[in-house]
Design a protein around this motif. Sequence first.
Motif, short mmCIF file in Angstrom:
data_model
loop_
_atom_site.label_atom_id
_atom_site.label_comp_id
_atom_site.label_asym_id
_atom_site.label_seq_id
_atom_site.Cartn_x
_atom_site.Cartn_y
_atom_site.Cartn_z
N ASP A 90 0.83 -1.21 0.00
CA ASP A 90 0.00 0.00 0.00
C ASP A 90 0.86 1.26 0.00
O ASP A 90 0.48 2.28 -0.59
CB ASP A 90 -0.92 0.01 1.22
N TYR A 121 1.99 2.01 -3.52
CA TYR A 121 0.90 2.64 -4.29
C TYR A 121 0.70 4.09 -3.87
O TYR A 121 0.49 4.96 -4.73
CB TYR A 121 -0.39 1.84 -4.09
N TYR A 179 3.40 6.20 -5.33
CA TYR A 179 3.15 6.35 -6.77
C TYR A 179 2.10 7.42 -7.04
O TYR A 179 2.27 8.28 -7.91
CB TYR A 179 2.72 5.01 -7.36
N LYS A 180 1.02 7.40 -6.28
CA LYS A 180 -0.07 8.34 -6.50
C LYS A 180 0.32 9.77 -6.14
O LYS A 180 -0.28 10.72 -6.63
CB LYS A 180 -1.30 7.93 -5.68
N MET A 214 4.59 -2.17 -10.73
CA MET A 214 4.56 -0.82 -10.15
C MET A 214 5.87 -0.09 -10.38
O MET A 214 5.88 1.13 -10.53
CB MET A 214 4.26 -0.90 -8.65
#
Length: 255
Positions: A79, A82, A85-86, A116
């Motif tokens: 998580d 992610y 990344y966001k 990813m």
Amino acid sequence: MNTRVFSKSILISAALVLSACSSSPEEEDLALVNQGPQALYDRAKENLTNGNFNGAAATLSALDSRYPFGPLSHQVQLDLIYSYYKTSNTDQALATIDRFLRLNPNHSDVDYVQYMRGLVNMDADTNLFQDLMGIDRSDRDPSMAREAFNDFRQLLEKYPDSKYAADAQKRMMYIKDRLAKYELAIARYYMKRQAYVAAANRGQYVLEYFPDSPHLQEALELMVECYDQLNLQELKDNTLKTLKLNFPNSSHADS
């Protein structure tokens, strides 16, 4: 007298309510940490669900540091990748990805982590402002795009049956187009400065490494012009044959 006592009790109650509501974020975070890893993780998931990726990253990072070997550690790291990344936090995302791949090579989600890595590097290559304004900056440094291409290539080689493989292939085609455009942008730069050998080599590079690129015709035409300027007739004739065979409607085909 009773009225005064009643009024004082209301004021005291209100003061207590305001005092409870005025606890600082630091105090709330401390209270949350003291509740344990599950409470922290629940808060992070809530932030992820609400699109608060900065908040999620901060909470997950704290959880990862405080409980690095807990039962939630792997999911926390996934998580966290992610979230980074966001929020376009490239350095932290790559560091977390590489640590996960190094320590968990046989994890069931390792294909996702490899995927990813490609997304993070691909995102780092983009320029949102230029894309929104329609500005073509094909000549910008493509190092992150190359990294992304290698990431997706490794995914396909190691995990060909991954559910992320199909999307990785599509992204590789996009990156090929990006890299071919970069080579041709540099080639045109060389041509303006009459560095025809260097320009022709860039065109040749596109032919060798991006033969399925939509910019193949442009590369061949550029090479014909360069060989003509260099009086390299044999190379020009061979390139023209290839051009006519593949792109008979090219304006250079009658040269």
